[in-house]
Design a protein around this motif. Structure first.
Motif, PDB file in Angstrom:
ATOM      1  N   ILE A   1     -27.744 -53.797 -45.839  1.00  0.00           N
ATOM      2  CA  ILE A   1     -27.855 -52.677 -44.906  1.00  0.00           C
ATOM      3  C   ILE A   1     -29.084 -52.902 -44.036  1.00  0.00           C
ATOM      4  CG2 ILE A   1     -28.377 -50.230 -44.637  1.00  0.00           C
ATOM      5  CD1 ILE A   1     -25.614 -50.440 -45.394  1.00  0.00           C
ATOM      6  N   GLY A   2     -28.861 -52.937 -42.746  1.00  0.00           N
ATOM      7  CA  GLY A   2     -29.951 -53.007 -41.792  1.00  0.00           C
ATOM      8  C   GLY A   2     -29.723 -51.994 -40.693  1.00  0.00           C
ATOM      9  N   PHE A   3     -30.583 -52.034 -39.693  1.00  0.00           N
ATOM     10  CA  PHE A   3     -30.411 -51.104 -38.575  1.00  0.00           C
ATOM     11  C   PHE A   3     -31.186 -51.614 -37.379  1.00  0.00           C
ATOM     12  CE2 PHE A   3     -34.129 -49.620 -40.915  1.00  0.00           C
ATOM     13  CZ  PHE A   3     -35.067 -49.440 -39.918  1.00  0.00           C
ATOM     14  N   VAL A   4     -30.839 -51.065 -36.228  1.00  0.00           N
ATOM     15  CA  VAL A   4     -31.621 -51.289 -35.026  1.00  0.00           C
ATOM     16  C   VAL A   4     -31.770 -49.962 -34.310  1.00  0.00           C
ATOM     17  CG1 VAL A   4     -29.520 -52.065 -33.825  1.00  0.00           C
ATOM     18  CG2 VAL A   4     -31.754 -52.466 -32.785  1.00  0.00           C
ATOM     19  N   ALA A   5     -33.013 -49.626 -33.941  1.00  0.00           N
ATOM     20  CA  ALA A   5     -33.280 -48.516 -33.036  1.00  0.00           C
ATOM     21  C   ALA A   5     -33.348 -49.138 -31.654  1.00  0.00           C
ATOM     22  CB  ALA A   5     -34.578 -47.812 -33.400  1.00  0.00           C
ATOM     23  N   ALA A   6     -32.266 -48.974 -30.888  1.00  0.00           N
ATOM     24  CA  ALA A   6     -31.974 -49.880 -29.781  1.00  0.00           C
ATOM     25  C   ALA A   6     -32.460 -49.429 -28.419  1.00  0.00           C
ATOM     26  CB  ALA A   6     -30.467 -50.121 -29.727  1.00  0.00           C
ATOM     27  N   GLY A   7     -33.037 -48.221 -28.301  1.00  0.00           N
ATOM     28  CA  GLY A   7     -33.505 -47.786 -26.992  1.00  0.00           C
ATOM     29  C   GLY A   7     -32.386 -47.751 -25.959  1.00  0.00           C
ATOM     30  N   ARG A   8     -32.693 -48.221 -24.759  1.00  0.00           N
ATOM     31  CA  ARG A   8     -31.698 -48.165 -23.684  1.00  0.00           C
ATOM     32  C   ARG A   8     -30.605 -49.219 -23.838  1.00  0.00           C
ATOM     33  NH1 ARG A   8     -33.258 -52.064 -19.753  1.00  0.00           N
ATOM     34  NH2 ARG A   8     -35.408 -52.820 -20.005  1.00  0.00           N
ATOM     35  N   HIS A   9     -30.738 -50.087 -24.831  1.00  0.00           N
ATOM     36  CA  HIS A   9     -29.723 -51.119 -25.063  1.00  0.00           C
ATOM     37  C   HIS A   9     -28.696 -50.683 -26.110  1.00  0.00           C
ATOM     38  CE1 HIS A   9     -32.205 -53.896 -22.744  1.00  0.00           C
ATOM     39  NE2 HIS A   9     -33.233 -53.534 -23.481  1.00  0.00           N
ATOM     40  N   ARG A  10     -28.714 -49.422 -26.509  1.00  0.00           N
ATOM     41  CA  ARG A  10     -27.890 -48.976 -27.617  1.00  0.00           C
ATOM     42  C   ARG A  10     -26.404 -49.211 -27.370  1.00  0.00           C
ATOM     43  NH1 ARG A  10     -23.846 -46.001 -30.455  1.00  0.00           N
ATOM     44  NH2 ARG A  10     -24.724 -45.494 -32.498  1.00  0.00           N
ATOM     45  N   SER A  11     -25.891 -48.877 -26.215  1.00  0.00           N
ATOM     46  CA  SER A  11     -24.458 -49.013 -25.925  1.00  0.00           C
ATOM     47  C   SER A  11     -24.016 -50.462 -26.017  1.00  0.00           C
ATOM     48  CB  SER A  11     -24.129 -48.444 -24.548  1.00  0.00           C
ATOM     49  OG  SER A  11     -24.364 -47.055 -24.508  1.00  0.00           O
ATOM     50  N   ALA A  12     -24.816 -51.359 -25.449  1.00  0.00           N
ATOM     51  CA  ALA A  12     -24.461 -52.781 -25.468  1.00  0.00           C
ATOM     52  C   ALA A  12     -24.466 -53.325 -26.889  1.00  0.00           C
ATOM     53  CB  ALA A  12     -25.427 -53.581 -24.583  1.00  0.00           C
ATOM     54  N   ILE A  13     -25.423 -52.888 -27.699  1.00  0.00           N
ATOM     55  CA  ILE A  13     -25.518 -53.368 -29.076  1.00  0.00           C
ATOM     56  C   ILE A  13     -24.379 -52.800 -29.920  1.00  0.00           C
ATOM     57  CG2 ILE A  13     -26.923 -53.198 -31.173  1.00  0.00           C
ATOM     58  CD1 ILE A  13     -29.378 -53.461 -29.298  1.00  0.00           C
ATOM     59  N   ALA A  14     -24.057 -51.521 -29.731  1.00  0.00           N
ATOM     60  CA  ALA A  14     -22.947 -50.922 -30.473  1.00  0.00           C
ATOM     61  C   ALA A  14     -21.634 -51.631 -30.146  1.00  0.00           C
ATOM     62  CB  ALA A  14     -22.843 -49.437 -30.153  1.00  0.00           C
ATOM     63  N   LEU A  15     -21.455 -52.019 -28.897  1.00  0.00           N
ATOM     64  CA  LEU A  15     -20.247 -52.751 -28.517  1.00  0.00           C
ATOM     65  C   LEU A  15     -20.197 -54.106 -29.218  1.00  0.00           C
ATOM     66  CD1 LEU A  15     -17.700 -53.137 -26.814  1.00  0.00           C
ATOM     67  CD2 LEU A  15     -19.170 -53.974 -24.954  1.00  0.00           C
ATOM     68  N   GLN A  16     -21.319 -54.808 -29.245  1.00  0.00           N
ATOM     69  CA  GLN A  16     -21.363 -56.091 -29.938  1.00  0.00           C
ATOM     70  C   GLN A  16     -21.074 -55.934 -31.429  1.00  0.00           C
ATOM     71  OE1 GLN A  16     -21.722 -59.201 -28.750  1.00  0.00           O
ATOM     72  NE2 GLN A  16     -21.780 -58.435 -26.650  1.00  0.00           N
ATOM     73  N   LYS A  17     -21.566 -54.849 -32.010  1.00  0.00           N
ATOM     74  CA  LYS A  17     -21.305 -54.598 -33.441  1.00  0.00           C
ATOM     75  C   LYS A  17     -19.814 -54.375 -33.679  1.00  0.00           C
ATOM     76  CE  LYS A  17     -22.638 -53.347 -37.728  1.00  0.00           C
ATOM     77  NZ  LYS A  17     -21.401 -53.500 -38.486  1.00  0.00           N
ATOM     78  N   THR A  18     -19.167 -53.600 -32.829  1.00  0.00           N
ATOM     79  CA  THR A  18     -17.737 -53.348 -32.960  1.00  0.00           C
ATOM     80  C   THR A  18     -16.934 -54.636 -32.869  1.00  0.00           C
ATOM     81  OG1 THR A  18     -18.000 -51.128 -32.027  1.00  0.00           O
ATOM     82  CG2 THR A  18     -15.788 -52.083 -31.977  1.00  0.00           C
ATOM     83  N   ILE A  19     -17.323 -55.499 -31.945  1.00  0.00           N
ATOM     84  CA  ILE A  19     -16.588 -56.739 -31.724  1.00  0.00           C
ATOM     85  C   ILE A  19     -16.772 -57.718 -32.883  1.00  0.00           C
ATOM     86  CG2 ILE A  19     -16.458 -58.795 -30.254  1.00  0.00           C
ATOM     87  CD1 ILE A  19     -17.272 -56.968 -27.909  1.00  0.00           C
ATOM     88  N   THR A  20     -17.993 -57.818 -33.396  1.00  0.00           N
ATOM     89  CA  THR A  20     -18.305 -58.888 -34.348  1.00  0.00           C
ATOM     90  C   THR A  20     -18.035 -58.522 -35.805  1.00  0.00           C
ATOM     91  OG1 THR A  20     -20.615 -58.151 -34.382  1.00  0.00           O
ATOM     92  CG2 THR A  20     -20.040 -59.936 -32.860  1.00  0.00           C
ATOM     93  N   SER A  21     -18.330 -57.283 -36.230  1.00  0.00           N
ATOM     94  CA  SER A  21     -18.176 -56.966 -37.659  1.00  0.00           C
ATOM     95  C   SER A  21     -17.674 -55.568 -37.944  1.00  0.00           C
ATOM     96  CB  SER A  21     -19.509 -57.181 -38.390  1.00  0.00           C
ATOM     97  OG  SER A  21     -20.490 -56.271 -37.919  1.00  0.00           O
ATOM     98  N   GLY A  22     -17.562 -54.706 -36.952  1.00  0.00           N
ATOM     99  CA  GLY A  22     -17.055 -53.365 -37.195  1.00  0.00           C
ATOM    100  C   GLY A  22     -17.993 -52.519 -38.032  1.00  0.00           C
ATOM    101  N   ALA A  23     -17.403 -51.583 -38.763  1.00  0.00           N
ATOM    102  CA  ALA A  23     -18.206 -50.602 -39.492  1.00  0.00           C
ATOM    103  C   ALA A  23     -18.928 -51.231 -40.680  1.00  0.00           C
ATOM    104  CB  ALA A  23     -17.313 -49.461 -39.976  1.00  0.00           C
ATOM    105  N   THR A  24     -20.136 -50.756 -40.941  1.00  0.00           N
ATOM    106  CA  THR A  24     -20.903 -51.155 -42.115  1.00  0.00           C
ATOM    107  C   THR A  24     -20.460 -50.306 -43.314  1.00  0.00           C
ATOM    108  OG1 THR A  24     -22.783 -51.832 -40.771  1.00  0.00           O
ATOM    109  CG2 THR A  24     -23.242 -51.300 -43.068  1.00  0.00           C
ATOM    110  N   ASN A  25     -20.433 -50.913 -44.476  1.00  0.00           N
ATOM    111  CA  ASN A  25     -19.928 -50.294 -45.701  1.00  0.00           C
ATOM    112  C   ASN A  25     -20.397 -48.844 -45.858  1.00  0.00           C
ATOM    113  OD1 ASN A  25     -19.793 -49.492 -48.523  1.00  0.00           O
ATOM    114  ND2 ASN A  25     -19.249 -51.609 -48.959  1.00  0.00           N
TER     115      ASN A  25
END
Length: 473
Positions: free
Chosen positions: A326-350
Motif C-alpha cells: 500500500i502506497g500513496f501519492v498526494a499529487a497536487g495539480r497532477h492528480r487527474s493525470a496520475i489517477a488516469l495512469q493508475k487506472t490504465i496500469t493496475s486499476g484499484a488497490t486491494n
C-alpha cells in the motif's frame, strides 16, 4: 543561499565543534534557546533550527522542560565526501546488475546486508493478522468482484489527511491516489509528467530503484551533487534547470537512501520555489520521513509547495511490512493525470488491505509502534557504524544517517566494491555496490549496508568477516 540559512548552519557547526572538541561532553546541558539567541544576536527560530540540525545528527537530544543535552560525539571517522557528478544527463543502465546483486543477497544463509528490509520481529505482524481476519469477517463483500477503475477507500484517505498535519499540512483529500506501493506511486508520477527521452534530476548518489524506473521509462538521469548531511545542492539544481532541459526532479529529501541525509527546511523551501518558477515537476519520495531519528518529524518539500507542483509519494513498507503493498501519492495539480495512469496500469488497490491499514492508523497503534521502531532503527544503524569503524580499513569514511536504516560506506579509492561483492557472496556476505546508485557509474569504492536487523553477535561477525575481505584483497 539565504543569510538565515548561513546563520543557523554556522551556529550548528560551532556547537558541533564544541562537542567534538570536548568542550561540551556527553550529558552536558546546552545554553537555553533564549540565551543563545541573546548572546549570538540571532532570532529564536534560527537557534531552534540549528539545534534541530544537531538533533538530527544525533549530537543533542531535547528533554521536556529541561532543554537540550549533548547526546554523543562523532566517532573518529570522517564522513563521505561530496563528489561532483557529470554535468550532462546520461541514459540509465543498472537493472540487470542490480537484479543479480539483490538475488544473491536473498539466498539462504546470506548475511542480510543487501536489500533494505526490516527484520520481521520489529513489525506488528500479529496485530495486522487480527485486523485482516476481523475485517474480512465483518465486510465479506470486500473480497467479492473487483474493478479496474481506481477506487480509493475514504477511510484510508481520511487517515492520511490526518497524518498530513505532521507533514506541514493538512493536505486535501482530493489530492490523494492510493497505490500498490511507493514504487508504483513514483512510476505513475513519472509517466504523468515526462515522456521518453526527457531528463530527470536525481540526487547523487541516488536510490537505485529510482534509476531503474528512469531506465524502464526511457528517461535520462542528471545527477546533482548531494551533501551527506543536508541533501541535494539547490545551487547546483538552480544551474541545471536554467535552460529548461530538466522535466522533473526525483528526490528523497528526508533520510535519503543511501546517505540518510535530511534537507533543512530552508533548502526545501528554496527548492519548492525554484522548481515551481521554472515549471520543473518535483516527485518526492518520503518513505523514510516517519523513521527520523530526531524528536520532530522533518517536513517534506510538499509542505512548502504553494502551486501544486510537488507530488508526495510514500508507503508503509519500511514501517509496517513490505507485504502490505500500500502506497500513496498526494499529487497536487497532477492528480487527474496520475489517477488516469493508475487506472490504465493496475486499476484499484486491494480494498481489504486499505481497510486494514485505515483501522490500524485510526487505533493510534501506529504512532506507538513508530516510537519503538525509530529507537530500534537508530540503535541498529549506530551499532553498524561502530562495527564498520572497528573492522574496516582506517581510511574508510562512514555516513551519519539522520533516519531510516541503511548505511553508506566509502572505502579508500583503491577498492572496487563490485569486485569485492563477488568475493563476499562466496563467503555468504552481501551488500549493494555503490556504482548501482549512480547512472554514470560513480562511487565504485562505496557500498550500502542494510541495518534493518538487530545487531546480534552473528551480524557483528558478518561485518568483521566483510572487513577482513577488504583488508586482504
Amino acid at each position: 543561499m539565504s543569510a538565515e540559512l548561513l546563520r543557523y548552519e554556522k551556529l550548528a557547526a560551532e556547537l558541533e565543534g564544541m562537542i567534538s572538541g570536548g568542550s561540551l561532553c556527553h550529558g552536558d546541558r546546552l545554553p537555553s534557546v533564549r540565551r543563545l539567541a541573546v548572546e549570538r544576536r540571532l532570532s529564536v527560530s534560527t537557534v531552534v533550527q540549528a539545534l534541530h540540525q544537531l538533533e538530527g545528527r544525533g549530537l543533542v537530544e531535547a528533554r521536556p522542560q529541561s532543554g537540550y543535552f549533548v547526546r554523543r560525539v562523532e566517532p573518529a571517522r570522517a564522513q563521505p565526501v561530496l563528489r561532483p557528478p557529470p554535468v550532462e544527463p546520461v541514459p540509465v543502465d543498472v537493472s540487470q546488475r542490480l537484479v543479480r546483486v539483490l538475488q544473491a543477497g536473498a539466498k539462504p544463509g546470506m548475511a542480510p546486508f543487501a536489500a533494505a528490509l526490516p527484520a520481521p520481529g520489529l513489525l506488528p505482524l500479529a496485530a495486522l493478522h487480527r485486523l485482516y481476519a476481523g475485517i474480512a469477517r465483518r465486510q465479506p463483500k470486500l473480497l467479492e468482484g473487483g474493478s479496474h477503475i481506481n477506487m480509493d477507500e475514504p477511510a484510508l484517505v481520511r487517515q492520511l489527511v490526518r497524518r498530513s498535519l505532521a507533514w506541514g499540512g493538512p493536505l486535501a483529500a482530493e489530492e490523494f491516489v492510493i497505490t500498490n506501493s511507493c514504487t508504483e506511486a513514483l512510476g505513475l508520477c513519472l509517466r504523468a509528467v515526462t515522456k521518453p527521452g526527457d531528463t530527470v534530476a536525481v540526487e547523487s548518489p541516488a536510490y537505485y530503484l529510482m534509476l531503474q524506473l528512469l531506465e524502464t521509462l526511457g528517461l535520462k538521469a542528471l545527477e546533482i551533487p548531494t551533501d551527506p548531511q543536508t541533501g541535494i545542492s539547490v545551487e547546483a539544481l538552480d544551474l541545471a534547470t536554467r535552460d529548461g532541459a530538466v522535466a522533473a526532479c526525483l528526490l528523497v529529501p528526508n533520510a535519503s537512501n543511501p546517505l540518510g541525509s535530511v534537507m533543512p527546511d530552508e533548502k526545501k523551501r528554496l527548492l519548492a520555489t525554484l522548481t515551481a518558477s521554472r515549471g520543473v515537476a518535483v516527485i518526492e519520495d518520503d518513505i523514510y520521513g516517519d523513521l527520523h531519528f530526531g524528536s520532530q518529524r522533518p517536513w517534506p518539500i510538499k509542505a512548502f509547495d504553494t502551486s501544486g507542483n510537488v507530488m508526495l509519494c510514500s508507503s508503509f513498507s519500511k514501517s509496517l511490512t513490505p507485504s502490505l503493498r500500500i502506497g500513496f501519492v498526494a499529487a497536487g495539480r497532477h492528480r487527474s493525470a496520475i489517477a488516469l495512469q493508475k487506472t490504465i496500469t493496475s486499476g484499484a488497490t486491494n480494498p481489504l488491505t486499505q481497510h486494514v491499514l485505515a483501522e490500524y492508523l485510526a487505533s493510534g497503534a501506529y504512532e506507538r509502534h513508530l516510537r519503538s521502531l525509530r529507537r530500534s532503527y537508530e540503535s541498529q544503524v549506530e551499532s553498524m557504524r561502530q562495527a564498520v569503524s572497528r573492522y574496516f580499513p582506517a581510511a574508510t569514511r562512514i555516513a551519519w544517517p539522520q533516519g531510516g536504516f541503511v548505511l553508506w560506506v566509502e572505502l579508500p579509492e583503491v577498492f572496487d566494491a563490485s569486485r569485492l561483492h563477488e568475493r563476499a557472496v562466496a563467503e555468504n556476505l552481501s551488500f549493494v555496490p555503490g556504482e548501482l546508485f549512480s547512472a554514470s557509474g560513480m562511487y565504485r569504492n562505496c557500498l550500502r549496508l542494510n541495518c534493518g536487523n538487530p545487531h546480534t553477535p552473528e551480524i557483528d561477525d558478518a561485518v568483521r568477516r566483510l572487513g577482513a575481505l577488504i583488508e586482504n584483497p
